[in-house]
Write a protein that holds these residues in place. Sequence first.
Motif, mmCIF file in Angstrom:
data_model
loop_
_atom_site.group_PDB
_atom_site.id
_atom_site.type_symbol
_atom_site.label_atom_id
_atom_site.label_comp_id
_atom_site.label_asym_id
_atom_site.label_seq_id
_atom_site.Cartn_x
_atom_site.Cartn_y
_atom_site.Cartn_z
ATOM 1 N N SER A 1 4.245 3.136 9.153
ATOM 2 C CA SER A 1 4.757 4.234 9.989
ATOM 3 C C SER A 1 3.620 5.124 10.480
ATOM 4 O O SER A 1 3.838 6.074 11.225
ATOM 5 C CB SER A 1 5.757 5.074 9.182
ATOM 6 N N ARG A 2 2.403 4.799 10.083
ATOM 7 C CA ARG A 2 1.235 5.590 10.462
ATOM 8 C C ARG A 2 0.681 5.101 11.791
ATOM 9 O O ARG A 2 0.507 3.908 12.005
ATOM 10 C CB ARG A 2 0.169 5.446 9.369
ATOM 11 N N ARG A 3 0.390 6.005 12.701
ATOM 12 C CA ARG A 3 -0.197 5.645 13.989
ATOM 13 C C ARG A 3 -1.717 5.735 13.872
ATOM 14 O O ARG A 3 -2.285 6.824 13.819
ATOM 15 C CB ARG A 3 0.315 6.577 15.090
ATOM 16 N N ALA A 4 -2.369 4.612 13.799
ATOM 17 C CA ALA A 4 -3.835 4.556 13.696
ATOM 18 C C ALA A 4 -4.276 3.161 14.107
ATOM 19 O O ALA A 4 -3.458 2.243 14.245
ATOM 20 C CB ALA A 4 -4.294 4.864 12.270
ATOM 21 N N SER A 5 -5.589 2.983 14.305
ATOM 22 C CA SER A 5 -6.118 1.689 14.723
ATOM 23 C C SER A 5 -5.952 0.659 13.607
ATOM 24 O O SER A 5 -5.734 0.995 12.436
ATOM 25 C CB SER A 5 -7.603 1.814 15.077
ATOM 26 N N TYR A 6 -6.086 -0.617 13.995
ATOM 27 C CA TYR A 6 -5.969 -1.701 13.022
ATOM 28 C C TYR A 6 -6.991 -1.542 11.896
ATOM 29 O O TYR A 6 -6.654 -1.660 10.718
ATOM 30 C CB TYR A 6 -6.152 -3.046 13.721
ATOM 31 N N ASP A 7 -8.248 -1.266 12.262
ATOM 32 C CA ASP A 7 -9.292 -1.154 11.237
ATOM 33 C C ASP A 7 -9.020 0.005 10.282
ATOM 34 O O ASP A 7 -9.252 -0.108 9.074
ATOM 35 C CB ASP A 7 -10.659 -0.990 11.896
ATOM 36 N N GLU A 8 -8.530 1.110 10.813
ATOM 37 C CA GLU A 8 -8.188 2.238 9.941
ATOM 38 C C GLU A 8 -7.055 1.873 8.999
ATOM 39 O O GLU A 8 -7.073 2.214 7.812
ATOM 40 C CB GLU A 8 -7.774 3.449 10.782
ATOM 41 N N GLN A 9 -6.061 1.157 9.510
ATOM 42 C CA GLN A 9 -4.938 0.747 8.673
ATOM 43 C C GLN A 9 -5.394 -0.241 7.597
ATOM 44 O O GLN A 9 -5.001 -0.138 6.431
ATOM 45 C CB GLN A 9 -3.851 0.076 9.536
ATOM 46 N N LEU A 10 -6.239 -1.194 7.992
ATOM 47 C CA LEU A 10 -6.702 -2.207 7.040
ATOM 48 C C LEU A 10 -7.516 -1.579 5.917
ATOM 49 O O LEU A 10 -7.478 -2.048 4.764
ATOM 50 C CB LEU A 10 -7.535 -3.265 7.773
ATOM 51 N N ALA A 11 -8.243 -0.512 6.220
ATOM 52 C CA ALA A 11 -9.047 0.167 5.197
ATOM 53 C C ALA A 11 -8.187 0.716 4.065
ATOM 54 O O ALA A 11 -8.694 0.985 2.968
ATOM 55 C CB ALA A 11 -9.854 1.292 5.838
ATOM 56 N N GLY A 12 -6.875 0.862 4.306
ATOM 57 C CA GLY A 12 -5.973 1.308 3.258
ATOM 58 C C GLY A 12 -5.691 0.236 2.227
ATOM 59 O O GLY A 12 -5.022 0.508 1.218
ATOM 60 N N PHE A 13 -6.218 -0.972 2.445
ATOM 61 C CA PHE A 13 -6.091 -2.088 1.498
ATOM 62 C C PHE A 13 -7.504 -2.570 1.162
ATOM 63 O O PHE A 13 -7.955 -3.609 1.661
ATOM 64 C CB PHE A 13 -5.274 -3.226 2.113
ATOM 65 N N ALA B 1 -12.131 -6.128 2.025
ATOM 66 C CA ALA B 1 -13.405 -6.681 1.566
ATOM 67 C C ALA B 1 -13.466 -8.195 1.759
ATOM 68 O O ALA B 1 -14.547 -8.775 1.883
ATOM 69 C CB ALA B 1 -13.619 -6.333 0.096
ATOM 70 N N ALA B 2 -12.297 -8.843 1.779
ATOM 71 C CA ALA B 2 -12.250 -10.301 1.933
ATOM 72 C C ALA B 2 -12.179 -10.731 3.395
ATOM 73 O O ALA B 2 -12.148 -11.932 3.686
ATOM 74 C CB ALA B 2 -11.049 -10.855 1.174
ATOM 75 N N LEU B 3 -12.161 -9.747 4.312
ATOM 76 C CA LEU B 3 -12.017 -10.049 5.739
ATOM 77 C C LEU B 3 -13.179 -9.443 6.517
ATOM 78 O O LEU B 3 -13.066 -8.360 7.093
ATOM 79 C CB LEU B 3 -10.695 -9.485 6.266
ATOM 80 N N PRO B 4 -14.320 -10.130 6.561
ATOM 81 C CA PRO B 4 -15.457 -9.592 7.317
ATOM 82 C C PRO B 4 -15.100 -9.407 8.780
ATOM 83 O O PRO B 4 -14.409 -10.233 9.382
ATOM 84 C CB PRO B 4 -16.543 -10.663 7.128
ATOM 85 N N ARG B 5 -15.543 -8.301 9.335
ATOM 86 C CA ARG B 5 -15.176 -7.967 10.707
ATOM 87 C C ARG B 5 -15.619 -9.041 11.690
ATOM 88 O O ARG B 5 -14.933 -9.315 12.679
ATOM 89 C CB ARG B 5 -15.782 -6.615 11.076
ATOM 90 N N GLY C 1 0.816 -1.203 0.000
ATOM 91 C CA GLY C 1 0.000 0.000 0.000
ATOM 92 C C GLY C 1 0.846 1.248 0.000
ATOM 93 O O GLY C 1 2.079 1.186 0.107
ATOM 94 N N PRO C 2 0.229 2.416 -0.112
ATOM 95 C CA PRO C 2 0.989 3.666 -0.165
ATOM 96 C C PRO C 2 1.727 3.989 1.124
ATOM 97 O O PRO C 2 2.734 4.693 1.106
ATOM 98 C CB PRO C 2 -0.075 4.726 -0.480
ATOM 99 N N ARG C 3 1.240 3.470 2.269
ATOM 100 C CA ARG C 3 1.866 3.834 3.549
ATOM 101 C C ARG C 3 2.295 2.626 4.375
ATOM 102 O O ARG C 3 2.675 2.763 5.530
ATOM 103 C CB ARG C 3 0.904 4.702 4.362
ATOM 104 N N GLY C 4 2.220 1.447 3.773
ATOM 105 C CA GLY C 4 2.614 0.261 4.518
ATOM 106 C C GLY C 4 2.292 -1.004 3.758
ATOM 107 O O GLY C 4 1.895 -0.970 2.587
ATOM 108 N N GLU C 5 2.464 -2.135 4.432
ATOM 109 C CA GLU C 5 2.211 -3.434 3.831
ATOM 110 C C GLU C 5 1.284 -4.252 4.719
ATOM 111 O O GLU C 5 1.258 -4.064 5.940
ATOM 112 C CB GLU C 5 3.500 -4.244 3.634
ATOM 113 N N ALA C 6 0.549 -5.163 4.075
ATOM 114 C CA ALA C 6 -0.282 -6.127 4.793
ATOM 115 C C ALA C 6 0.209 -7.525 4.426
ATOM 116 O O ALA C 6 0.322 -7.855 3.241
ATOM 117 C CB ALA C 6 -1.754 -5.969 4.416
#
Length: 343
Positions: free
Chosen positions: A207-219, A224-228, A185-190
């Motif tokens: 390097s971004r400080r944010a919650s897991y869900d916020e970070q995952l939304a960047g992918f 979409a393949a990981l229902p909460r 991704g633009p700011r990290g990897e999954a």
Amino acid sequence: MTRTHDLLIAGGGPAGLATALYAVRAGLDVVLAEPRGLPVDKACGEGLMPGAVGELRALGLDVPGRSILGIRYRQGPHHAQADFRHGPGLGVRRTVLHAALHAAVLAAGVPILPVRVRDVRQDAAGVSDSATGVRAKWLVAADGLHSPVRRSLGLAMPGASTPRYGLRRHYAVAPPSSYVEVHWGPRGEAYVTPLGPQLLGVALLTSRRASYDEQLAGFPELAAALPRQAAVGAVRGAGPLRQKARTRVHGRVLLVGDAAGYIDALTGEGISLALVGARVLVDQLRRGSPGAYGTAWQRATIRHRFLTDCLLRARQRPRLADKIVPTAARLPRVFSLAVNALA
């Protein structure tokens, strides 16, 4: 009169436990100190490269897990894949790996003291710690990324680069493949690691400080393949990841695993380096040349450290970072060589 052991190991993670196993095989008298209840869970990609699997087998351990055939990089329409050439890797829960190492150490007769090493005093003949009441010829600091022993001895160095952090969560969904899939991704990897028929580990490095869900939304495609509702257990975090040590040999104190210094989890080599470091450390003790351990560690880990550092430097330059996966897709043989150089 206080008994003097050969080795006191501070820390019961994979590096400390592997050091204990190698040391017992070398005929050394070992005591291990670990205050946490075992096995210990922590933020970890949970994908073992083939080299780590080989190290575990050399220790006589057959750890159950999910076979991993190679690595896939994904970024939008670009995909790059490299198969492991020298046997599969292994997707394995951190707790399962830790439990296997812990059981082997107990079976080897190593006493594990439920305390933390924190008052290190050394002289020409050995090392003493008032918290454990143990005296030993050598102390092995295997107490992790933010090693209290390393810090107490003034061996920690400030990191110069932008700090990076890791977050991990499990999902009760079927793995999409038998590969570790790295979404760029633009700011990290999954990192998506198959752990079982209906279990995935998804680790985020950023390097971004944010919650897991916020970070995952960047992918978006991965999210979409990981229902909460499929999330299993709590989010685990770690960081800052880059840690430096001034030296790995300080008198009668030897640093191993993450305590010896860490660049980044980007290449998934943490466990491999911990196991290799443990073997190299005990080998130098067996040879009667513990002062050479620092040089031997440098030599044994140079390829991993060089490639990880190069990739991390590219990751931190947006123009270069955007070209990594497209370039790997255009040059599959080069990508395969790089993956297998680390495997």
